[in-house]
Design an enzyme around this catalytic site. Structure first.
Site, short mmCIF file in Angstrom:
data_model
loop_
_atom_site.label_atom_id
_atom_site.label_comp_id
_atom_site.label_asym_id
_atom_site.label_seq_id
_atom_site.Cartn_x
_atom_site.Cartn_y
_atom_site.Cartn_z
N ASP A 153 -14.88 -3.76 -2.36
CA ASP A 153 -14.79 -2.33 -2.11
C ASP A 153 -16.17 -1.83 -1.69
O ASP A 153 -17.16 -2.55 -1.77
CB ASP A 153 -14.28 -1.60 -3.35
N SER A 154 -16.22 -0.58 -1.27
CA SER A 154 -17.48 -0.03 -0.75
C SER A 154 -18.47 0.30 -1.85
O SER A 154 -19.65 0.45 -1.60
CB SER A 154 -17.17 1.26 0.01
N GLY A 155 -17.98 0.41 -3.07
CA GLY A 155 -18.84 0.83 -4.17
C GLY A 155 -18.74 2.32 -4.43
O GLY A 155 -19.10 2.80 -5.51
N GLY A 156 -18.26 3.06 -3.47
CA GLY A 156 -18.21 4.52 -3.58
C GLY A 156 -17.24 5.03 -4.63
O GLY A 156 -17.57 5.93 -5.40
N PHE A 157 -16.07 4.41 -4.68
CA PHE A 157 -15.04 4.90 -5.60
C PHE A 157 -15.49 4.79 -7.05
O PHE A 157 -15.32 5.73 -7.84
CB PHE A 157 -13.74 4.11 -5.39
N CYS A 212 3.76 -18.84 -20.76
CA CYS A 212 5.17 -18.91 -21.12
C CYS A 212 5.65 -20.35 -21.35
O CYS A 212 6.57 -20.59 -22.11
CB CYS A 212 6.03 -18.23 -20.06
N ASP A 232 -16.11 5.63 2.02
CA ASP A 232 -15.40 6.85 2.39
C ASP A 232 -15.78 7.97 1.43
O ASP A 232 -16.34 7.72 0.37
CB ASP A 232 -13.87 6.63 2.41
N CYS A 250 4.63 -19.49 -15.89
CA CYS A 250 3.17 -19.49 -16.11
C CYS A 250 2.79 -20.34 -17.32
O CYS A 250 3.63 -20.67 -18.15
CB CYS A 250 2.64 -18.06 -16.25
N GLY A 255 -7.07 7.38 -1.23
CA GLY A 255 -6.96 8.72 -1.77
C GLY A 255 -5.63 9.03 -2.42
O GLY A 255 -5.33 10.19 -2.70
N ASP A 270 -3.60 -3.56 -4.56
CA ASP A 270 -4.48 -3.98 -5.66
C ASP A 270 -4.37 -2.95 -6.76
O ASP A 270 -4.05 -1.78 -6.50
CB ASP A 270 -5.94 -4.02 -5.21
N GLN A 290 -7.83 8.83 4.94
CA GLN A 290 -7.90 9.89 3.93
C GLN A 290 -7.09 11.09 4.40
O GLN A 290 -6.32 10.99 5.34
CB GLN A 290 -9.37 10.27 3.69
N HIS A 325 -0.26 -14.36 -17.85
CA HIS A 325 1.15 -14.07 -17.62
C HIS A 325 1.33 -12.88 -16.68
O HIS A 325 2.14 -12.92 -15.75
CB HIS A 325 1.88 -13.80 -18.94
N CYS A 363 9.82 -17.24 -16.78
CA CYS A 363 8.48 -17.28 -16.19
C CYS A 363 7.91 -18.70 -16.25
O CYS A 363 8.06 -19.40 -17.24
CB CYS A 363 7.55 -16.30 -16.91
ZN LIG Z 1 4.61 -16.03 -18.16
#
Ligand SMILES: [Zn+2]
Length: 414
Positions: A117-121, A334, A171, A331, A241, A291, A214, A359, A329
């Site tokens: 990321d830009s770091g701004g947020f 699990c 931004d 993973c 935004g 994300d 934005q 998980h 699941c």
């Molecule tokens: Zn799992």
């Protein structure tokens, strides 16, 4: 099913003078399938550190390591791209040190793709004292109290040192609940800062810079921002935004307005979205990348994500429950551990958080793989209906915004 290649290198410079003016981005998007009903699509996004199958959820890392998960485990889960945190890494250990470690990939020992990321947020959201001027964002370092000015140029310099495959423009971030002239000012400034970021990028041959749309919750401002930013030849676009406490009805309308005006041949990244229902709906609205800190953050509170919602492992009812979190699941958690074991472990050891984090990331990645497969097999609308039936006890509990959003792209829920 149509396969369309775009964004790829189109040949040596000088062949077609006008087209060659813009450099070829180190990114290619191949559309494998488009849903004939909704705006959903399945693509392969090729980046410098390998392919990314979209739609994709990108887990969020902090300070070069994932909270509660190692890069080996992330690789085992089939993660093809994750996020690095520019704000933290830019401050400590600092871009010079990371550059010495051959960038963030070398520092983390992560062989696949990274988005920074830009770091701004982070500055605006985490730091109390921050002030935005045309020059950049002024804030006070939480580490030593010094005043620091983050300009678009510095953000790109830091991200160039980190060596991420996708960099985000700086931004002018305004909370999605703010209205009035400040939203318009921030939108225009974000366009100007995009131009400064493009000019500052020293590695356009190996690092992709994404623009961030934005305009708050104002359709005219969003549209104006889309018009301006899509004139720039950037490799991809993010919708920013949103997901900041606004009404869900406003949220999905801004998302679908954005995907309506973004170029078909470039990736579309919806920032900060990670709830399962939101992911499925926003794929239907045409988004490719997502994300969110939610799956890893909620794991640390003992909340495990399952197809029927979530399971609070600390609750007494799991003390003698010898099933895994989700019997379906695959993973590592699990396969090996019961709800009763995790319940007991949670009281004494942070290892429980680690197991649930694995998980939850597995849940997110598996969900997106299922979504993708259904698009490729041309049965996405049916997938959405069965997903909703499993997630909610009855159709009366379907959130009205999700019903409306899906109806807007011709998916009727039963
Ligand atoms: Zn799992």
């Amino acid at each position: 099913m149509a396969a369309v290649e775009s964004g790829t290198c189109e040949g040596p410079a000088g062949m077609s003078a006008v087209k060659r003016l813009s450099h070829a981005a180190p990114l290619a998007l191949r559309i494998l399938a488009e849903c004939p009903v909704s705006k959903a699509r399945a693509c392969v996004l090729t980046l410098p550190h390998g392919p990314v199958n979209t739609p994709v959820f990108m887990p969020v890392g902090t300070q070069g390591t994932m909270k509660g998960i190692t890069v080996e485990q992330l690789e085992e889960l089939g993660c093809q791209i994750c996020l690095g945190n520019t704000y933290h890494l830019g401050m400590r250990p600092g871009p010079e040190l990371i550059e010495k470690a051959s960038g963030l990939h070398g520092f983390m020992n992560w062989r696949r793709n990274l988005l920074t990321d830009s770091g701004g947020f982070q500055m605006v959201s985490l730091v109390e004292l921050s002030e935005v001027t045309e020059e950049g964002v002024m804030f006070r370092s939480p580490y030593d109290g010094k005043e620091i000015l983050l300009t678009p140029e510095q953000s790109i310099t830091i991200q160039n040192s980190l060596g991420s495959d996708i960099m985000m423009q700086l931004d002018d971030v305004v909370s999605s609940t703010v209205t009035g002239p400040r939203v318009e000012e921030a939108m225009h400034r974000s366009v100007r800062w995009l131009d400064r970021c493009i000019a500052a990028n020293k590695n356009p041959d190996r690092q992709n810079l994404f623009a961030i749309i934005q305009g708050g919750l104002n359709a005219d401002l969003r549209k104006a921002c889309l018009d301006e930013m899509t004139k720039r030849d950037v490799p991809g676009f993010a919708v920013g935004g949103l997901s900041g406490g606004e009404e869900k009805d406003d949220f999905w309308k801004m998302v679908t307005l954005s995907t309506d005006h973004l170029p078909r041949g470039k990736p579309r990244y919806l920032m900060g979205v990670g709830y399962a229902v939101d992911l499925v709906v926003c794929v239907a609205l045409g988004c490719d990348m997502f994300d969110c800190v939610f799956p890893t953050r909620t794991a640390r509170f003992g909340s495990a994500l399952v197809p029927w919602g979530s399971l609070q492992i600390k609750q007494k009812q799991y003390a003698k429950d010898f099933q895994p979190i989700d019997p379906d699941c695959q993973c590592a958690t699990c396969k090996r551990h019961s709800r009763a074991y995790l319940h007991a472990l949670f009281k004494s050891d942070t290892a429980a958080m680690h197991h649930i984090t694995i998980h939850n990331i597995s849940y997110q990645l598996t969900l997106m793989r299922s979504v993708r497969q259904s698009i490729i097999e041309q049965r996405f609308p049916e997938f959405v209906r069965s997903f909703m039936r499993r997630m909610f006890p009855s159709s009366e509990q379907y959130p009205s915004w999700a019903v409306d959003a899906l109806a807007s792209v011709n998916i009727a829920l039963d």
